[in-house]
Design a protein around this motif. Structure first.
Motif, PDB file in Angstrom:
ATOM      1  N   UNK A 277       0.815  -1.213   0.000  1.00 29.65           N
ATOM      2  CA  UNK A 277       0.000   0.000   0.000  1.00 29.65           C
ATOM      3  C   UNK A 277       0.843   1.255   0.000  1.00 29.65           C
ATOM      4  N   UNK A 278       1.909   1.255   0.786  1.00 25.08           N
ATOM      5  CA  UNK A 278       2.771   2.436   0.856  1.00 25.08           C
ATOM      6  C   UNK A 278       3.520   2.653  -0.446  1.00 25.08           C
ATOM      7  N   UNK A 279       3.935   1.572  -1.116  1.00 25.33           N
ATOM      8  CA  UNK A 279       4.589   1.731  -2.416  1.00 25.33           C
ATOM      9  C   UNK A 279       3.597   2.237  -3.468  1.00 25.33           C
ATOM     10  N   UNK A 280       2.351   1.774  -3.395  1.00 29.56           N
ATOM     11  CA  UNK A 280       1.319   2.254  -4.324  1.00 29.56           C
ATOM     12  C   UNK A 280       1.087   3.748  -4.141  1.00 29.56           C
ATOM     13  N   UNK A 281       1.096   4.204  -2.902  1.00 28.52           N
ATOM     14  CA  UNK A 281       0.927   5.626  -2.617  1.00 28.52           C
ATOM     15  C   UNK A 281       2.126   6.417  -3.126  1.00 28.52           C
ATOM     16  N   UNK A 282       3.349   5.898  -2.923  1.00 31.18           N
ATOM     17  CA  UNK A 282       4.551   6.568  -3.419  1.00 31.18           C
ATOM     18  C   UNK A 282       4.495   6.764  -4.934  1.00 31.18           C
ATOM     19  N   UNK A 283       4.090   5.711  -5.643  1.00 25.20           N
ATOM     20  CA  UNK A 283       3.994   5.794  -7.102  1.00 25.20           C
ATOM     21  C   UNK A 283       2.954   6.828  -7.513  1.00 25.20           C
ATOM     22  N   UNK A 284       1.809   6.834  -6.830  1.00 24.63           N
ATOM     23  CA  UNK A 284       0.738   7.784  -7.155  1.00 24.63           C
ATOM     24  C   UNK A 284       1.199   9.215  -6.929  1.00 24.63           C
ATOM     25  N   UNK A 285       1.891   9.430  -5.822  1.00 24.31           N
ATOM     26  CA  UNK A 285       2.369  10.782  -5.524  1.00 24.31           C
ATOM     27  C   UNK A 285       3.450  11.231  -6.504  1.00 24.31           C
ATOM     28  N   UNK A 286       4.189  10.281  -7.057  1.00 25.81           N
ATOM     29  CA  UNK A 286       5.256  10.620  -8.012  1.00 25.81           C
ATOM     30  C   UNK A 286       4.712  11.245  -9.284  1.00 25.81           C
ATOM     31  N   UNK A 287       3.449  10.970  -9.610  1.00 20.39           N
ATOM     32  CA  UNK A 287       2.838  11.530 -10.823  1.00 20.39           C
ATOM     33  C   UNK A 287       1.689  12.478 -10.489  1.00 20.39           C
ATOM     34  N   UNK A 288       1.635  12.919  -9.214  1.00 16.78           N
ATOM     35  CA  UNK A 288       0.583  13.839  -8.773  1.00 16.78           C
ATOM     36  C   UNK A 288      -0.805  13.292  -9.119  1.00 16.78           C
ATOM     37  N   UNK A 289      -1.022  12.044  -8.759  1.00 14.42           N
ATOM     38  CA  UNK A 289      -2.250  11.344  -9.133  1.00 14.42           C
ATOM     39  C   UNK A 289      -3.452  11.911  -8.388  1.00 14.42           C
ATOM     40  N   UNK A 290      -4.587  12.026  -9.105  1.00 11.59           N
ATOM     41  CA  UNK A 290      -5.842  12.485  -8.512  1.00 11.59           C
ATOM     42  C   UNK A 290      -6.976  11.618  -9.049  1.00 11.59           C
ATOM     43  N   UNK A 291      -7.750  11.009  -8.185  1.00 10.76           N
ATOM     44  CA  UNK A 291      -8.882  10.152  -8.524  1.00 10.76           C
ATOM     45  C   UNK A 291      -8.630   8.736  -8.013  1.00 10.76           C
ATOM     46  N   UNK A 292      -9.447   7.781  -8.490  1.00  5.23           N
ATOM     47  CA  UNK A 292      -9.261   6.371  -8.143  1.00  5.23           C
ATOM     48  C   UNK A 292      -8.279   5.741  -9.121  1.00  5.23           C
ATOM     49  N   UNK A 293      -7.459   4.850  -8.625  1.00  7.07           N
ATOM     50  CA  UNK A 293      -6.511   4.135  -9.473  1.00  7.07           C
ATOM     51  C   UNK A 293      -6.149   2.814  -8.832  1.00  7.07           C
ATOM     52  N   UNK A 294      -5.527   1.954  -9.592  1.00  4.79           N
ATOM     53  CA  UNK A 294      -5.139   0.638  -9.080  1.00  4.79           C
ATOM     54  C   UNK A 294      -3.705   0.326  -9.480  1.00  4.79           C
ATOM     55  N   UNK A 295      -2.900  -0.008  -8.485  1.00  6.94           N
ATOM     56  CA  UNK A 295      -1.517  -0.403  -8.727  1.00  6.94           C
ATOM     57  C   UNK A 295      -1.442  -1.920  -8.615  1.00  6.94           C
ATOM     58  N   UNK A 296      -1.058  -2.572  -9.708  1.00  4.62           N
ATOM     59  CA  UNK A 296      -1.054  -4.029  -9.763  1.00  4.62           C
ATOM     60  C   UNK A 296       0.354  -4.575  -9.523  1.00  4.62           C
ATOM     61  N   UNK A 297       0.416  -5.668  -8.759  1.00  2.48           N
ATOM     62  CA  UNK A 297       1.677  -6.313  -8.427  1.00  2.48           C
ATOM     63  C   UNK A 297       1.610  -7.806  -8.724  1.00  2.48           C
ATOM     64  N   UNK A 298       2.745  -8.400  -9.046  1.00  2.00           N
ATOM     65  CA  UNK A 298       2.894  -9.846  -9.029  1.00  2.00           C
ATOM     66  C   UNK A 298       3.611 -10.205  -7.734  1.00  2.00           C
ATOM     67  N   UNK A 299       3.127 -11.236  -7.048  1.00  2.00           N
ATOM     68  CA  UNK A 299       3.683 -11.637  -5.765  1.00  2.00           C
ATOM     69  C   UNK A 299       4.131 -13.094  -5.873  1.00  2.00           C
ATOM     70  N   UNK A 300       5.407 -13.348  -5.560  1.00  2.00           N
ATOM     71  CA  UNK A 300       5.891 -14.722  -5.653  1.00  2.00           C
ATOM     72  C   UNK A 300       5.602 -15.497  -4.371  1.00  2.00           C
ATOM     73  N   UNK A 301       6.039 -16.741  -4.329  1.00  2.00           N
ATOM     74  CA  UNK A 301       5.701 -17.620  -3.205  1.00  2.00           C
ATOM     75  C   UNK A 301       6.338 -17.175  -1.898  1.00  2.00           C
ATOM     76  N   UNK A 302       7.377 -16.327  -1.976  1.00  2.00           N
ATOM     77  CA  UNK A 302       8.045 -15.820  -0.772  1.00  2.00           C
ATOM     78  C   UNK A 302       7.516 -14.438  -0.374  1.00  2.00           C
ATOM     79  N   UNK A 303       6.421 -14.011  -1.000  1.00  2.00           N
ATOM     80  CA  UNK A 303       5.785 -12.712  -0.753  1.00  2.00           C
ATOM     81  C   UNK A 303       6.630 -11.532  -1.215  1.00  2.00           C
ATOM     82  N   UNK A 304       7.597 -11.780  -2.116  1.00  2.00           N
ATOM     83  CA  UNK A 304       8.253 -10.674  -2.800  1.00  2.00           C
ATOM     84  C   UNK A 304       7.263 -10.131  -3.825  1.00  2.00           C
TER      85      UNK A 304
END
Length: 678
Positions: A277-304
């Protein structure tokens, strides 16, 4: 309610008192279920709505729901729903103050947002620069890395041609994912495990990307084997506030298209959730995001976890986030677009309960091909039960009599269930799917029902490879298990007997039930209205409950289990019924009738081995051979475009092309001949 929750509620109450509504009139630049869903929130806020539609959608549900409607062109989406000038002109002519784009179509088109801004019309979404930066998967990865977001290894430049694609794939290392730089939703995406697959994938993905997004640029990245697909919903305003609304698990996919989603994820820990969640917020703030958006991740078996992409729009699966957080995401989008701050802070956002979403599509789940036609019967779940108690939400844009067209996405609805626990949400979904009646077209509810009942799914041990691993030969259509036959046969035997004998008569009656190619002898004993069924050394007492001739038949077995037989059609011999969402043709005959049936000649199936037949209705976009050409088995010879997807048709055998039966640009029917071989 906690003190924090009470304060948040009080704050929202004050805001509602001072801000009656963000806009007076909003145009929805979309169709189907998402247009209807946006209209519902607008209506609750007292906002008038304008629908746009193509000429074939003039009687669609979203058109009927809106306060006004305006036609923006003919059926092909590039001449109507993708026609920016037509839609902007519609907004101007109707006096709309804002436009909500939904998802798909123009929702992530920065030029469209710019055109609206030039006309003084608010775009209910992020600003143009954020759309451009995050909509381009190449640029978004560069920004993500600079913002400190975990990224997948890959090539961030534009891949020029198939030769360059092979070179890059070998540098990155197989397997690789070839994907469209613009857009999303599984369009223009292919996994390649070798050079040949890269060359073919480059061609198909670039064509599909151009058709879907008007942009054929591709990128290549390492394919993370056996991952989970987990995404973070964010909300941000123009005052610099940005929050995340937890995660959604979207790992159940077919050809990169999401099928079943849930919130929260059964895998993610609170610590990983916070980090994502915090990384998603960092990315959104990097582009001055306004509105609803979704940051998608791939998560491996070790939760990376690794950044995949950001969707700068309302996501298809947003309802499950709304269920567990209580946030109306469309409401927040409207308020942000009007310049107001978010109604929530991060401390207001918790997780309450569990939500499941099934995407109900008009498609053949066995062949995974789209289905078109008229909905001759359509009943959404919740009609015969207390919907609020079950926690069932059905976001749809169709009604009985609606037409499913080749021109648009095949989604029928988003079926959502919500409950205190994951297992209860699954239980509610199984019941809701069993109640869902859809006739006139083929649909994927049998596959959805089977997924929900899968023990591995119930355990939460899933990944994006779930369907491939559980159905390595493909989904077969839901053959009955011995246990399910033991449920079905007694109930059907009694129902058949009651329909054939309107007057209850005591006695012993024999039948032969043909089900999934099995012929099962059954004996029904009737004594003073009580029914005992014997088959395969099993004896079961069946007590019918409810009316015999209703649309939904329920039978209690041994006063314990309940079996639902839905939408039963009866002609005295053959029953067509839905059982666990699968339509089945079941014949019930007396022993004498069965002997006569066995003596009937068997119809010989037509030999089509020398033909290439279109597996679906669609537009024939290309034929890559000519009459007299020699081809090898498996060579692509034609492409059919249906419901915004390019479907590669390959030679079923090696041989010479005898005759070409169809022309490029022609709209072909399902099972229509395209090529004939010697």
């Amino acid at each position: 309610m906690s003190r924090t929750g009470l304060l948040a509620q009080f704050k929202r109450t004050l805001q509602t008192a001072t801000v009656t509504k963000p806009f007076d009139k909003v145009l929805i630049a979309n169709r189907g279920e998402i247009a209807c869903r946006v209209m519902k929130t607008c209506r609750s806020l007292g906002i008038k709505t304008v629908a746009v539609h193509s000429d074939v959608d003039d009687r669609a549900l979203h058109v009927r729901m809106a306060d006004e409607a305006i036609c923006v062109g003919p059926a092909p989406s590039n001449q109507s729903y993708l026609d920016m000038e037509a839609i902007v002109n519609a907004a101007v002519s109707t006096g709309s103050q804002a436009v909500h784009p939904g998802y798909g179509f123009l929702s992530e088109n920065c030029k469209f947002a710019q055109l609206l801004e030039e006309r003084g019309i608010a775009f209910i979404g992020p600003k143009e620069k954020a759309i451009q930066a995050m909509g381009d998967k190449i640029e978004s990865k560069i920004i993500a890395r600079a913002a400190g977001v975990n990224c997948i290894p890959g090539y961030d430049g534009v891949v020029e041609d198939d030769v360059a694609a092979v070179t890059i794939a070998n540098q990155v290392g197989y397997p690789v994912m070839i994907k469209a730089s613009a857009g999303g939703g599984g369009k223009g995406m292919r996994v390649a495990w070798n050079d040949a697959e890269v060359r073919e994938g480059f061609k198909l993905s670039s064509e599909e990307a151009a058709a879907s997004f008007g942009d054929d640029r591709l990128l290549i990245e390492r394919f993370i084997d056996n991952p989970r697909h987990v995404e973070i919903q964010i909300l941000a305003d123009s005052q610099g506030n940005c929050i995340y609304l937890n995660e959604r698990e979207c790992s159940i996919q077919r050809r990169n298209q999401k099928v079943v989603e849930e919130a929260p994820s059964p895998f993610i820990t609170p610590e990983v959730r916070k980090a994502m969640g915090e990384q998603a917020v960092l990315l959104s703030q990097a582009v001055n995001y306004q509105s609803a958006g979704t940051v998608e991740f791939l998560v491996d078996t070790q939760m990376n976890f690794y950044f995949l992409e950001m969707n700068t729009r309302l996501q298809v699966e947003h309802p499950i986030t709304e269920c567990i957080t209580g946030v109306d995401i469309v409401d927040e989008m409207l308020r942000v677009a009007a310049g107001y701050p978010l109604s929530y802070t991060q401390s207001d956002i918790g997780i309450k309960g569990w939500a499941m979403e099934c995407r109900v599509y008009a498609e053949d789940p066995v062949r995974y091909l789209p289905s078109v036609g008229l909905l001759t019967k359509y009943t959404e779940p919740g009609v015969s039960h207390n919907t609020a108690e079950l926690g069932v939400r059905c976001d749809s844009g169709i009604v009985e009599g609606s037409s499913i067209s080749i021109h648009y996405d095949p989604m029928i609805s988003k079926l959502v269930t919500y409950a205190p626990t994951r297992q209860e949400a699954i239980d509610h979904m199984e019941k809701a799917l069993d109640e869902y009646v859809i006739d006139g077209i083929t649909h994927n509810t049998p596959l959805l029902r089977e997924i929900l009942g899968n023990e591995r799914f119930k355990s939460g041990n899933i990944s994006t490879k779930f369907l491939d691993e559980e159905y390595p030969q493909g989904y077969s259509g839901g053959d009955l298990t011995p246990e399910q036959k033991s449920e079905l046969i007694p109930s059907l035997s009694v129902l058949h007997h009651m329909k054939m004998n309107r007057t209850v008569t005591d006695g012993r009656f024999e039948y032969i039930i043909s089900c999934d190619e099995d012929k099962v002898p059954v004996t029904v004993n009737v004594q003073k209205g009580d029914y005992t069924v014997t088959f395969e050394d099993t004896t079961v007492t069946v007590n019918p409950s409810g009316g015999v001739f209703g649309a939904l038949q329920e039978f209690k077995l041994n006063s314990a289990n309940t079996v639902a037989l839905q939408h039963l059609q009866f002609d005295g011999v053959t029953h067509t019924l839905r059982y666990r969402c699968c339509k089945r043709q079941i014949t019930v005959l007396t022993p004498l009738q069965q002997r006569f049936m066995d003596s009937m000649p068997v119809k010989v199936k037509e030999d089509t081995s020398n033909l290439l037949i279109s597996p679906m209705p669609g537009s024939l976009s290309s034929i890559s051979v000519e009459e007299g050409d020699e081809v090898l088995e498996g060579t692509e010879v034609a492409v059919v475009v249906a419901m915004k997807m390019n479907n590669s048709l390959k030679a079923p055998k090696s041989g010479k092309i005898k005759k070409i039966w169809a022309s490029v640009g022609e709209v072909v029917e399902g099972d229509q001949k395209i090529l004939e071989f010697y």
